[in-house]
Design an enzyme around this catalytic site. Structure first.
Site, PDB file in Angstrom:
ATOM      1  N   THR A  24       0.817  -1.313  -0.159  1.00 35.35           N
ATOM      2  CA  THR A  24       0.117   0.002  -0.001  1.00 35.35           C
ATOM      3  C   THR A  24       0.823   1.186  -0.165  1.00 35.35           C
ATOM      4  O   THR A  24       0.472   2.342  -0.702  1.00 35.35           O
ATOM      5  CB  THR A  24      -0.973  -0.094   1.192  1.00 35.35           C
ATOM      6  OG1 THR A  24      -1.828  -1.015   0.922  1.00 35.35           O
ATOM      7  CG2 THR A  24      -1.580   1.325   1.328  1.00 35.35           C
ATOM      8  N   THR A  69       1.623  -4.467   4.191  1.00 35.72           N
ATOM      9  CA  THR A  69       1.448  -4.748   5.638  1.00 35.72           C
ATOM     10  C   THR A  69       0.774  -5.983   5.801  1.00 35.72           C
ATOM     11  O   THR A  69       0.933  -6.583   6.980  1.00 35.72           O
ATOM     12  CB  THR A  69       0.531  -3.498   6.439  1.00 35.72           C
ATOM     13  OG1 THR A  69      -0.754  -3.696   5.634  1.00 35.72           O
ATOM     14  CG2 THR A  69       0.846  -2.102   6.156  1.00 35.72           C
ATOM     15  N   ASP A  70       0.225  -6.625   4.952  1.00 33.91           N
ATOM     16  CA  ASP A  70      -0.739  -7.876   5.088  1.00 33.91           C
ATOM     17  C   ASP A  70       0.472  -9.018   5.785  1.00 33.91           C
ATOM     18  O   ASP A  70       0.050  -9.739   6.427  1.00 33.91           O
ATOM     19  CB  ASP A  70      -1.279  -8.199   4.041  1.00 33.91           C
ATOM     20  CG  ASP A  70      -2.481  -7.700   3.696  1.00 33.91           C
ATOM     21  OD1 ASP A  70      -3.005  -6.681   4.664  1.00 33.91           O
ATOM     22  OD2 ASP A  70      -3.013  -7.907   2.434  1.00 33.91           O
TER      23      ASP A  70
HETATM   24  N1  ASP Z   1      -2.719  -5.385   0.584  1.00 37.52           N
HETATM   25  C1  ASP Z   1      -1.649  -4.744   1.012  1.00 37.52           C
HETATM   26  C2  ASP Z   1      -0.321  -5.352   0.987  1.00 37.52           C
HETATM   27  O1  ASP Z   1      -0.113  -6.034   2.074  1.00 37.52           O
HETATM   28  C3  ASP Z   1      -2.240  -4.029   2.254  1.00 37.52           C
HETATM   29  C4  ASP Z   1      -1.031  -3.024   2.833  1.00 37.52           C
HETATM   30  O2  ASP Z   1      -0.086  -2.964   2.412  1.00 37.52           O
HETATM   31  O3  ASP Z   1      -1.301  -2.465   3.773  1.00 37.52           O
HETATM   32  O4  ASP Z   1       0.196  -5.216   0.191  1.00 37.52           O
END
Ligand code: ASP
Length: 344
Positions: free
Chosen positions: A15, A90-91
Site C-alpha cells: 500500500t 502490511t498484510d
Molecule cells: N494489501 C496490502 C499489502 O499487504 C495491504 C497493505 O500494504 O497495507 O500489500
C-alpha cells in the site's frame, strides 16, 4: 562538518507504494525512488540510497524474495551503510520481518515499514512512516535491536509484532509487550532492548520446506489435519485452543501426523505462553506433548510457522525443535542455530 549516516531503503511494494486513479481502487505502482521523492525530509536525516526490488502486494511475497533481500542487505552493510529500511505491504509484514530477523544477525538497525492508506487517500500514512523508519535506521541506539517494525511512530520488535487491525493507521501491535520505543519529532527513543536474538543459519541454496498452518475450531472433525502429510508438507503448525488444547478425538489424529512430520502447537489466543502441565485430559497440552507434538512456548502462530520452516530448511534435527522454540521464546545473547545443532 559531520557527514550524515547512510541508510539503504529497499522497496518491495504494498500500500505504501500504491495509488489509485480517480474513483478507482489502488494498485502498486510507485517505485522506491518515487516514494523517497515524496519525503524530502528523509535526506536531511540520512544519506539515503534506494533500491526497488519488487512492486507487489505483500501477499505475493515469497521466501526466496526474502533470501534475495538478505543478500542485498548484507551487501549494503558490507559497503558501509549504517541502517536499512524495508518498505512493503502490511498484510504479511509480521511474517517477513520475523523471517528476516531469523535469517540475519546484523548489528545495524533493520526497519520494516509500510502504510495503511495508499498515497491517493487523504491522510495517507506512508510518508510519515517512511520518515520515522529512516530516523530509526539512522539512529546509533537502534543498533543491535534486531529487525524492528516502525509504524505510526511506534517501534516494535519483529519477534512480537502483529498486524492487529485491517485498516487503522495504528494497525501494528505487540500484544502483551507493547512497543519497545517510539519516535517523537526528530527524536528516537529506545525504551527496551531484547534480552537476546535467534539466528537460524539458512544457506542461500537451502532446499525449501513447506509448513502448513491450521487452526483447530469448535467441533473440528480433524479431516483437514489428517491430510497434511499426504499433501507433501514437511511440517505443521496447529493453533490449538487456549493453553494448547484440542478435542480429545483430534489428539490421536495429530499424533499420527506427528509420526510423519514435525507438529508444533501454538495457542489460537496468540498471547502469553502455552501451558505444559496444567491439564491431563486427552487433547490437553500435556497429552499433546506426550504424543510427540512440540510446544511453541510463547511464539505466536504466524511467527511459529516461519520459524519451523526456517529450522527445517536449515536442516535442524527433529529432536532439537523443542529446544529451538524454547530459545525463540527466551533467547539470551545471540543464539545461532544450524544443521549441526544449536549453539548458544
Ligand atoms: N494489501 C496490502 C499489502 O499487504 C495491504 C497493505 O500494504 O497495507 O500489500
Amino acid at each position: 562538518m559531520t557527514s550524515l549516516p547512510r541508510v539503504a531503503v529497499f522497496a518491495l511494494g504494498g500500500t505504501i507504494a500504491s495509488s489509485a486513479d480517480s474513483g478507482q481502487a489502488a494498485t502498486v505502482r510507485i517505485t522506491g525512488a518515487e516514494l523517497l521523492g515524496g519525503v524530502p525530509e528523509a535526506r536531511q536525516v540520512a544519506a539515503v540510497e534506494v533500491h526497488t526490488l519488487k512492486m507487489v502486494p505483500s501477499g505475493d511475497l515469497r521466501l526466496p524474495d526474502l533470501l534475495g533481500l538478505r543478500s542485498r542487505v548484507e551487501a549494503a552493510v558490507r559497503s558501509g551503510v549504517d541502517g536499512v529500511v524495508v518498505t512493503q505491504g502490511t498484510d504479511t509484514l509480521e511474517e517477513t520481518s520475523y523471517a528476516f530477523e531469523l535469517l540475519t544477525s546484523l548489528e545495524v538497525p533493520v526497519v520494516f515499514t509500510g502504510a495503511m492508506r495508499n498515497s491517493s487517500l487523504p491522510g495517507s500514512d506512508g510518508p510519515a512512516n517512511l520518515l520515522a523508519a529512516v530516523r530509526v535506521a539512522a539512529c546509533p541506539q537502534a543498533r543491535g535491536l534486531g529487525t524492528t517494525v516502525v509504524f505510526n511512530d511506534e517501534i516494535h520488535s519483529s519477534r512480537h509484532v502483529r498486524k492487529a487491525h485491517p485498516s487503522s493507521t495504528s494497525a501494528f501491535a505487540s500484544p502483551g509487550l507493547g512497543p519497545i520505543g517510539y519516535v517523537s519529532e526528530d527524536r528516537v527513543r529506545i525504551l527496551m532492548r531484547p534480552a537476546g536474538r535467534l539466528h537460524v543459519r539458512v544457506p542461500a541454496a537451502a532446499a525449501d520446506a513447506r509448513v502448513a498452518q491450521l487452526t483447530v475450531f469448535f467441533d473440528d472433525d480433524g479431516r483437514i489435519i489428517e491430510t497434511v502429510p499426504a499433501l507433501g508438507y514437511d511440517g505443521l503448525v496447529v493453533a490449538a485452543f487456549g493453553g494448547g488444547h484440542v478435542p480429545s478425538w483430534i489428539a490421536p489424529i495429530l499424533a499420527k501426523v506427528a509420526e510423519q512430520i514435525p507438529v508444533v502447537f501454538t495457542s489460537r489466543t496468540n498471547a502469553g505462553e502455552g501451558l505444559r502441565q496444567t491439564y491431563a485430559y486427552p487433547g490437553s497440552e500435556s497429552d499433546l506433548i506426550s504424543r510427540g507434538l512440540v510446544p511453541a512456548v510463547s511464539v505466536g502462530t504466524s511467527h511459529a510457522t516461519v520459524l519451523l520452516r526456517l529450522l527445517l530448511m536449515a536442516g535442524v534435527e527433529r529432536e532439537a525443535l523443542a529446544w529451538c522454540f524454547e530459545q525463540a521464546s527466551d533467547p539470551h545473547g545471540l543464539v545461532s542455530i544450524s544443521a549441526g545443532g544449536p549453539s548458544a
